[in-house]
Design a protein around this motif. Structure first.
Motif, PDB file in Angstrom:
ATOM      1  N   THR A  81      -7.033  -8.469  -9.388  1.00 35.74           N
ATOM      2  CA  THR A  81      -6.915  -7.040  -9.079  1.00 35.74           C
ATOM      3  C   THR A  81      -5.619  -6.775  -8.331  1.00 35.74           C
TER       4      THR A  81
ATOM      5  N   ASP B  91      -0.553   5.085  -5.274  1.00 35.32           N
ATOM      6  CA  ASP B  91      -1.189   6.399  -5.221  1.00 35.32           C
ATOM      7  C   ASP B  91      -2.579   6.234  -4.588  1.00 35.32           C
ATOM      8  N   ALA B  92      -3.242   7.340  -4.346  1.00 35.37           N
ATOM      9  CA  ALA B  92      -4.522   7.316  -3.630  1.00 35.37           C
ATOM     10  C   ALA B  92      -5.580   6.478  -4.354  1.00 35.37           C
ATOM     11  N   SER B  93      -5.607   6.550  -5.660  1.00 32.81           N
ATOM     12  CA  SER B  93      -6.606   5.812  -6.440  1.00 32.81           C
ATOM     13  C   SER B  93      -6.397   4.299  -6.319  1.00 32.81           C
ATOM     14  N   ASP B  94      -5.152   3.856  -6.520  1.00 33.93           N
ATOM     15  CA  ASP B  94      -4.865   2.424  -6.402  1.00 33.93           C
ATOM     16  C   ASP B  94      -5.048   1.942  -4.970  1.00 33.93           C
ATOM     17  N   ARG B  95      -4.697   2.788  -4.015  1.00 32.83           N
ATOM     18  CA  ARG B  95      -4.855   2.415  -2.602  1.00 32.83           C
ATOM     19  C   ARG B  95      -6.337   2.199  -2.288  1.00 32.83           C
ATOM     20  N   ALA B  96      -7.199   3.071  -2.817  1.00 34.27           N
ATOM     21  CA  ALA B  96      -8.643   2.922  -2.588  1.00 34.27           C
ATOM     22  C   ALA B  96      -9.169   1.629  -3.214  1.00 34.27           C
ATOM     23  N   GLU B  97      -8.661   1.308  -4.413  1.00 39.24           N
ATOM     24  CA  GLU B  97      -9.096   0.070  -5.075  1.00 39.24           C
ATOM     25  C   GLU B  97      -8.633  -1.157  -4.292  1.00 39.24           C
TER      26      GLU B  97
ATOM     27  N   ARG C  71       0.808  -1.225   0.000  1.00 38.89           N
ATOM     28  CA  ARG C  71       0.000   0.000   0.000  1.00 38.89           C
ATOM     29  C   ARG C  71       0.837   1.270   0.000  1.00 38.89           C
TER      30      ARG C  71
ATOM     31  N   ILE D 253      -2.286  -4.681 -10.015  1.00 43.66           N
ATOM     32  CA  ILE D 253      -1.725  -3.478  -9.400  1.00 43.66           C
ATOM     33  C   ILE D 253      -0.292  -3.736  -8.978  1.00 43.66           C
TER      34      ILE D 253
END
Length: 110
Positions: free
Chosen positions: A86, A57-63, A53, A90
């Motif tokens: 998924t 970035d914030a987007s990948d972390r949220a996913e 984690r 990533i």
């Protein structure tokens, strides 16, 4: 099949079981194929994902966070495998830091 009749007795009766030849068994409308994933392997994956984690970035972390929450809820096998993809997708994009996650996913996929 059309015209078949079924008589069921007792608790735990599953109804009609069908097999399509691909290793799956559908019994009473529920998937029963494959063994449940090894809990320790899932825990290892989640630990590796947690380490990964910090490189996201914030987007990948949220996913990833959404996938962790869902995989922890014991999803059906098909969804479980999509969640593994998924994580590995990533992980592949971030390079060396994602290798432990990819290894953990491969262990679960056998």
């Amino acid at each position: 099949m059309e015209g078949d009749s079924y008589t069921q007795h007792g608790a735990g009766s599953i109804g009609r079981a069908s097999h399509t030849g691909s290793g799956d068994i559908v019994a009473g409308g529920k998937y029963g194929g494959g063994a449940a994933p090894d809990a320790s392997a899932v825990e290892k994956l989640l630990a590796e994902v947690q380490e990964m984690r910090q490189h996201l970035d914030a987007s990948d972390r949220a996913e990833v966070d959404a996938a962790v929450e869902e995989i922890s809820s014991n999803p059906p096998e098909e969804r479980f495998q999509r969640l593994l993809r998924t994580f590995s997708g990533i992980a592949a994009l971030i390079g060396e830091a994602g290798v432990p996650v990819i290894s953990a996913v491969k262990a679960l996929l056998g």
